[in-house]
Design a protein around this motif. Structure first.
Motif, PDB file in Angstrom:
ATOM      1  N   VAL A 180      19.286  45.451  42.497  1.00 45.50           N
ATOM      2  CA  VAL A 180      19.807  45.749  43.831  1.00 45.50           C
ATOM      3  C   VAL A 180      20.908  44.772  44.225  1.00 45.50           C
ATOM      4  O   VAL A 180      21.979  45.173  44.713  1.00 45.50           O
ATOM      5  N   ASN A 181      20.696  43.489  44.035  1.00 44.08           N
ATOM      6  CA  ASN A 181      21.675  42.483  44.447  1.00 44.08           C
ATOM      7  C   ASN A 181      22.991  42.635  43.683  1.00 44.08           C
ATOM      8  O   ASN A 181      24.082  42.596  44.274  1.00 44.08           O
ATOM      9  N   ASP A 182      22.901  42.808  42.364  1.00 45.63           N
ATOM     10  CA  ASP A 182      24.114  42.970  41.560  1.00 45.63           C
ATOM     11  C   ASP A 182      24.890  44.217  41.965  1.00 45.63           C
ATOM     12  O   ASP A 182      26.123  44.197  42.068  1.00 45.63           O
ATOM     13  N   CYS A 183      24.184  45.316  42.173  1.00 46.92           N
ATOM     14  CA  CYS A 183      24.850  46.567  42.537  1.00 46.92           C
ATOM     15  C   CYS A 183      25.512  46.460  43.905  1.00 46.92           C
ATOM     16  O   CYS A 183      26.645  46.919  44.101  1.00 46.92           O
ATOM     17  N   ALA A 184      24.813  45.849  44.858  1.00 48.21           N
ATOM     18  CA  ALA A 184      25.383  45.684  46.190  1.00 48.21           C
ATOM     19  C   ALA A 184      26.643  44.822  46.134  1.00 48.21           C
ATOM     20  O   ALA A 184      27.655  45.129  46.768  1.00 48.21           O
ATOM     21  N   ASN A 185      26.601  43.747  45.361  1.00 45.20           N
ATOM     22  CA  ASN A 185      27.763  42.870  45.249  1.00 45.20           C
ATOM     23  C   ASN A 185      28.934  43.555  44.546  1.00 45.20           C
ATOM     24  O   ASN A 185      30.101  43.303  44.875  1.00 45.20           O
ATOM     25  N   ALA A 186      28.638  44.419  43.575  1.00 46.62           N
ATOM     26  CA  ALA A 186      29.703  45.158  42.896  1.00 46.62           C
ATOM     27  C   ALA A 186      30.410  46.100  43.862  1.00 46.62           C
ATOM     28  O   ALA A 186      31.647  46.205  43.868  1.00 46.62           O
ATOM     29  N   VAL A 187      29.641  46.806  44.689  1.00 49.00           N
ATOM     30  CA  VAL A 187      30.228  47.710  45.681  1.00 49.00           C
ATOM     31  C   VAL A 187      31.066  46.918  46.683  1.00 49.00           C
ATOM     32  O   VAL A 187      32.191  47.300  47.022  1.00 49.00           O
ATOM     33  N   LEU A 188      30.537  45.791  47.156  1.00 47.49           N
ATOM     34  CA  LEU A 188      31.272  44.945  48.097  1.00 47.49           C
ATOM     35  C   LEU A 188      32.561  44.412  47.476  1.00 47.49           C
ATOM     36  O   LEU A 188      33.600  44.338  48.142  1.00 47.49           O
ATOM     37  N   ALA A 189      32.491  44.036  46.196  1.00 46.32           N
ATOM     38  CA  ALA A 189      33.663  43.466  45.527  1.00 46.32           C
ATOM     39  C   ALA A 189      34.829  44.448  45.489  1.00 46.32           C
ATOM     40  O   ALA A 189      35.991  44.033  45.471  1.00 46.32           O
TER      41      ALA A 189
ATOM     42  N   LEU B 298      35.561  41.634  39.370  1.00 42.84           N
ATOM     43  CA  LEU B 298      35.554  42.905  40.088  1.00 42.84           C
ATOM     44  C   LEU B 298      36.277  42.773  41.430  1.00 42.84           C
ATOM     45  O   LEU B 298      36.989  43.691  41.853  1.00 42.84           O
ATOM     46  N   SER B 299      36.102  41.637  42.080  1.00 47.51           N
ATOM     47  CA  SER B 299      36.750  41.431  43.380  1.00 47.51           C
ATOM     48  C   SER B 299      38.256  41.228  43.242  1.00 47.51           C
ATOM     49  O   SER B 299      38.994  41.401  44.215  1.00 47.51           O
ATOM     50  N   LEU B 300      38.701  40.872  42.051  1.00 48.99           N
ATOM     51  CA  LEU B 300      40.124  40.615  41.815  1.00 48.99           C
ATOM     52  C   LEU B 300      40.847  41.781  41.145  1.00 48.99           C
ATOM     53  O   LEU B 300      42.065  41.746  40.988  1.00 48.99           O
ATOM     54  N   ILE B 301      40.105  42.804  40.755  1.00 54.47           N
ATOM     55  CA  ILE B 301      40.688  43.893  39.969  1.00 54.47           C
ATOM     56  C   ILE B 301      41.689  44.679  40.826  1.00 54.47           C
ATOM     57  O   ILE B 301      41.529  44.825  42.035  1.00 54.47           O
ATOM     58  N   ASN B 302      42.726  45.161  40.185  1.00 54.21           N
ATOM     59  CA  ASN B 302      43.680  46.020  40.867  1.00 54.21           C
ATOM     60  C   ASN B 302      44.239  47.021  39.862  1.00 54.21           C
ATOM     61  O   ASN B 302      43.964  46.939  38.663  1.00 54.21           O
ATOM     62  N   GLU B 303      44.999  47.981  40.373  1.00 51.79           N
ATOM     63  CA  GLU B 303      45.483  49.061  39.516  1.00 51.79           C
ATOM     64  C   GLU B 303      46.404  48.532  38.414  1.00 51.79           C
ATOM     65  O   GLU B 303      46.385  49.021  37.288  1.00 51.79           O
ATOM     66  N   ALA B 304      47.208  47.508  38.723  1.00 53.03           N
ATOM     67  CA  ALA B 304      48.128  46.956  37.731  1.00 53.03           C
ATOM     68  C   ALA B 304      47.382  46.317  36.567  1.00 53.03           C
ATOM     69  O   ALA B 304      47.752  46.485  35.403  1.00 53.03           O
ATOM     70  N   LYS B 305      46.306  45.600  36.872  1.00 47.93           N
ATOM     71  CA  LYS B 305      45.529  44.953  35.810  1.00 47.93           C
ATOM     72  C   LYS B 305      44.841  45.997  34.938  1.00 47.93           C
ATOM     73  O   LYS B 305      44.801  45.869  33.711  1.00 47.93           O
ATOM     74  N   ILE B 306      44.306  47.047  35.569  1.00 49.70           N
ATOM     75  CA  ILE B 306      43.672  48.110  34.793  1.00 49.70           C
ATOM     76  C   ILE B 306      44.690  48.795  33.896  1.00 49.70           C
ATOM     77  O   ILE B 306      44.424  49.070  32.717  1.00 49.70           O
TER      78      ILE B 306
END
Length: 262
Positions: free
Chosen positions: A23-32, A248-256
């Motif tokens: 639960v904690n990991d999933c919540a943090n991923a969504v927030l990120a 995950l919090s730093l990801i953006n379209e350019a990096k992908i």
């Protein structure tokens, strides 16, 4: 506006019915990614929470009577991603999965290769909640990739859902066309920490709140896999676990776009 920017602009509410281990990991991923998670699973509120959320993810991992009831109550309300966790090792979970596909008509069906083979009615090897070595599809076996994609296409056409198989090669097919997407990003370290599969499910649901199901699946897999590549495992798995959320919090379209291997 691209989906990542939309998430940060709109901050949609994502309803995640998953198991307590992650639960904690999933919540943090969504927030990120800029969205807002709510992890409500009580049957008396599941449907009402789903009504105010933009999308829903459900997992068959660590299933309980209350969680089993809630996924159907919520699944009849909101566009859904279902994660077929453990259907290879439990008749109970398999029956739940088949019933959910029939009654709730999810937008996305996700699992590892063994779970995808199981829901298709094909032969599979039981390895608990992990993909078995015999079923695994590797980067150096394109024929196995194509065979699995054809099997997934049959599921997609039958259910009208996008089907996503996670693994060393992530494979995604849609009922809307005859293309298959093969994604070869990611890091071996991702399989050594708890929760990455469930994080992928919730990330897929997050993107589903702002785009179509096929785009959500492709972008979710690339997002998590590219974050996994950028996180540094040299200091150990504990640090890697935390840095995965950082990336995950730093990801953006350019990096992908720079890292994507499709």
């Amino acid at each position: 506006m691209n989906p990542i920017s939309l998430l940060h602009k709109e901050a949609p509410l994502i309803h995640c019915i998953t198991h307590p281990i992650v639960v904690n990991d999933c919540a943090n991923a969504v927030l990120a990614l800029g969205a807002r998670p709510i992890m409500a699973e009580h049957p008396k509120e599941a449907a009402s929470i789903a009504q105010i959320a933009r999308s829903l993810t459900v997992s068959l991992g660590n299933i309980t009577d209350a969680r089993a009831e809630s996924i159907f109550l919520a699944g009849n309300v909101r566009p859904t991603v279902i994660d077929l966790v453990g259907i290879t090792c439990s008749d109970f979970r398999m029956k739940l999965a088949r019933r959910f596909l029939e009654e709730c008509r999810p937008a996305v069906i996700k699992g590892n290769v063994s779970e995808i083979r199981a829901i298709a009615g094909a032969g599979f090897h039981n390895q608990g909640i992990d993909v078995s070595r015999e079923d695994a599809v590797t980067k150096n076996d394109p024929m196995a990739q194509f065979r699995l994609a054809r099997l997934m296409k049959e599921i997609a056409d039958r259910t009208q859902a996008v089907v996503a198989a996670s693994g060393e090669v992530d494979i995604i097919v849609s009922p809307q066309d005859d293309k298959a997407y093969f994604l070869e990003n990611g890091s071996p370290s991702m399989a050594r920490i708890t929760g990455t599969g469930c994080m992928l499910t919730c990330i897929t649901g997050t993107y589903l709140s702002v785009t179509d199901a096929l785009t959500a699946c492709v972008l979710a897999a690339l997002t998590l896999d590219c974050a996994g590549e950028c996180a540094n495992a040299a200091k150990g798995l504990g640090t890697y676990h935390i840095e995965l959320i950082d990336q995950l919090s730093l990801i953006n379209e350019a990096k992908i776009a720079q890292l994507a291997n499709i």
